[in-house]
Write an enzyme that holds these catalytic residues in place. Structure first.
Site, short mmCIF file in Angstrom:
data_model
loop_
_atom_site.label_atom_id
_atom_site.label_comp_id
_atom_site.label_asym_id
_atom_site.label_seq_id
_atom_site.Cartn_x
_atom_site.Cartn_y
_atom_site.Cartn_z
N ASP A 197 -2.91 -13.25 4.94
CA ASP A 197 -4.78 -12.77 4.25
C ASP A 197 -5.31 -13.55 4.80
O ASP A 197 -5.11 -14.54 5.42
CB ASP A 197 -4.12 -13.14 2.49
CG ASP A 197 -5.30 -13.95 2.13
OD1 ASP A 197 -5.66 -12.48 1.65
OD2 ASP A 197 -6.07 -14.68 1.97
N GLY A 198 -6.85 -12.28 4.82
CA GLY A 198 -8.03 -13.25 5.78
C GLY A 198 -7.76 -15.03 5.47
O GLY A 198 -8.23 -14.99 6.27
N GLU A 255 -4.14 -8.82 9.98
CA GLU A 255 -3.84 -7.64 8.06
C GLU A 255 -2.73 -8.53 7.67
O GLU A 255 -1.59 -8.47 7.99
CB GLU A 255 -3.52 -6.63 9.65
CG GLU A 255 -3.05 -5.55 8.52
CD GLU A 255 -3.95 -4.77 7.24
OE1 GLU A 255 -3.06 -5.15 6.26
OE2 GLU A 255 -5.13 -4.48 7.82
N ASN A 314 0.56 -1.01 -0.15
CA ASN A 314 -0.71 0.11 0.19
C ASN A 314 1.11 1.28 -0.22
O ASN A 314 1.73 1.33 0.16
CB ASN A 314 -1.15 -0.05 1.26
CG ASN A 314 -2.01 -0.87 1.47
OD1 ASN A 314 -3.06 -0.68 0.40
ND2 ASN A 314 -2.20 -2.19 2.42
N ASP A 336 -13.94 -7.00 7.26
CA ASP A 336 -14.10 -5.15 6.89
C ASP A 336 -12.30 -5.08 6.12
O ASP A 336 -11.24 -4.35 5.68
CB ASP A 336 -13.44 -4.28 7.64
CG ASP A 336 -13.37 -3.01 7.20
OD1 ASP A 336 -13.53 -2.74 6.38
OD2 ASP A 336 -12.91 -2.17 8.37
#
Length: 541
Positions: free
Chosen positions: A366-367, A341, A261, A384
């Site tokens: 990773d979720g 996260e 990011n 989320d």
């Protein structure tokens, strides 16, 4: 009978000068050209992400335009080398490419804003696609076109005869491929996370410039292009030595980049805010007074009450800086909370700027992969991980939501934040809700006022809504009572439709792009009207 002539390839020795008499320098040129192309491609995604997202659509535009540039460069470079096989011309092109790449951190973001401003008033549909495509064409096509001329030119210089042409071309291809591999891993894992995108562009521009200068020094000729190139490169280093993409922001606590990011932390009068994408707003927030956020997090507070376990186990997929975790701790006290996260740097910022307590464990993963790896079950699972149009497709499918259901305790509740509310038929939220409704018996939605967010609650418990109403009646905290009353006033059972997402077919980026186009049209309708009636002067006023 005519005598047959022996055909031989033009010798590369006839066009080699200086250091090029050693064929290995030609291989080195190919190696660094391949490396630089991949580094620029990865840098392009980071330069565009704060404005157009980092979705698969944007990646497709980047890869497509770069392949166009390389193909045209291959064609033109081969013809140019046949007409005039002077290596000076190739290395001058490399200097020009290096200077252009070095100028990207200085001018790139202004070009993006200029293109976006021009298109806002000229097109009505597919704004992000058009703007991203034009930005790529203007910023990246020319330097990569020039780098595309490297391979055919080097073939001309390295092939000595037809006898070894296959071996020579194969070696050039291998050096280019190895360079491309390193140019993929080096920016992703080293330069972009540690020194930023701007300096990454400058590093690889510097490599190309050095490569060309070594050649010209070896032939004993410093051309005016070399001197000009060095001066412009140094000027770009002075002006482009920055990690700031959002040049209109001057009061940031933090601005930087991670593997995943572009990150901003902003301090306002009443909040600390994390944004991972400038164009698309807030990712996490901390209110300085410790109270309600006034955002979708407040509505998600209904999930523990709906599950009948305000002191239960909560898992948050997409932890961010821990806004939801801190609110659950604040209003429900003894809850057991853990988060997942994928971006470790966001977790670091959570402790540094957002006061996330060490007692809340956060796993960097990773979720979906996390759910695959653990057998624990929870009373509430908060999903989320959806952000603008970069919804992870693997966390939007029937298979994913089935996995979530398997990790819920009896009467457990999944709460999902959907960030692109739209009334259009077949919108992204409708796809997500229909998909979830094929997995869970009971699905409820509530719109968050003054936002584009919609909260979805899903459970296998047919009495989940009744349990929520009963549980909220026992709440004594005044602020929490208001939050739950707001949910109660707007929550509705969701009627399942036919829009289903699966691992095999989940076009989430295209669906998200449609919603964002509609949002942009709605937001800009007022300004377009002024522009049509009064022109630029009306806008300025």
């Amino acid at each position: 009978m005519k005598e047959l002539k022996t055909v031989t390839a033009p010798t590369g020795n006839s066009v080699r000068k200086g250091i090029l008499r050693n064929k290995y320098y030609l291989y080195i040129t190919e190696f660094f050209a391949g490396m630089s192309v991949m580094a620029v491609e990865l840098g392009a995604s980071r330069l565009l992400a704060p404005y157009f997202s980092s979705s698969q659509i944007v990646w497709t535009i980047i890869i497509g335009t770069i392949m166009i540039a390389m193909a045209l460069g291959n064609i033109w470079g081969g013809r140019s080398a046949d007409k005039n096989p002077n290596p000076d011309r190739l290395y001058i092109r490399i200097i020009i490419a290096a200077v252009w790449i070095a100028a990207i951190p200085v001018l790139g973001k202004y070009i993006i804003i200029g293109i976006s401003a021009a298109l806002v008033f000229t097109i009505s549909n597919n704004f992000l696609i058009c703007a991203a495509f034009l930005a790529c064409m203007i910023i990246f096509v020319f330097p990569l076109f020039l780098l595309g001329t490297v391979t055919p030119s080097l073939v001309k210089y390295t092939v000595d005869s037809l006898d070894d042409s296959g071996k020579t071309v194969g070696s050039l291809g291998a050096f280019n491929t190895i360079g491309s591999i390193i140019g993929t891993f080096l920016p992703t894992f080293v330069t972009i996370p540690y020194v930023g995108t701007s300096i990454t562009f400058l590093i690889f521009a510097g490599i190309l410039l050095t490569l060309a200068l070594i050649y010209f020094i070896s032939i004993g000729m410093i051309r005016k292009q070399c001197i000009t190139g060095v001066i412009l490169f140094l000027l770009c280093c002075l002006l482009g030595f920055s990690n700031s993409f959002a040049f209109w922001e001057n009061d940031l606590l933090y601005e930087g980049e991670s593997v995943y990011n572009y990150l901003q932390v902003k301090d306002t009068d009443d909040s600390v805010i994390l944004s991972t994408n400038v164009l698309f707003g807030v990712q996490s927030i901390m209110k300085k007074d410790g109270g309600a956020t006034g955002m979708y997090y407040d509505y998600a507070m209904a999930a523990p009450v709906m599950a009948g376990k305000t002191d239960g186990d909560i898992l948050i997929l997409g932890m961010g800086t821990g806004t939801y975790a801190k609110q659950c701790r604040l209003y429900y006290g003894n809850t057991s909370i853990e988060g997942v996260e994928i971006d470790k740097k966001i977790t670091d910022l959570a402790g540094r700027y957002f006061e996330l307590p060490d007692s809340v464990p956060v796993t960097t993963y990773d979720g979906r992969a996390y759910l695959e790896a653990v057998s624990d079950t929870y009373d509430v699972i908060m999903v989320d991980a959806y952000q603008d149009i970069t919804i992870p497709f693997q966390m939007s499918s029937v298979e994913f939501f089935t996995l979530v259901k398997e990790h819920l305790n009896e009467n457990g509740v999944m709460v999902v934040n959907m960030n692109m509310h739209s009334d259009a038929e077949g919108n992204i939220n409708e796809y997500l809700a229909d998909t979830i409704a094929t997995v869970f018996n009971c699905v409820y939605t509530v719109d968050v006022p003054y936002t584009t967010n919609r909260e979805l609650f899903a459970s296998m418990n047919p009495d989940a809504l009744a349990q929520f109403e009963e549980g909220r009646s026992r709440v004594t905290d005044p602020e929490l009572k208001i939050m739950l009353a707001n949910v109660s006033a707007g929550i509705e059972p969701y009627k399942k439709g036919t829009y289903i997402l699966t691992d095999d077919k989940a076009p989430v980026e295209l669906l998200g792009m449609r919603v964002i186009d509609d949002l942009i049209k709605g937001e800009l309708a007022y300004y377009k009207k002024i522009f049509r009636e009064e022109g630029i002067s009306g806008l300025l006023e």
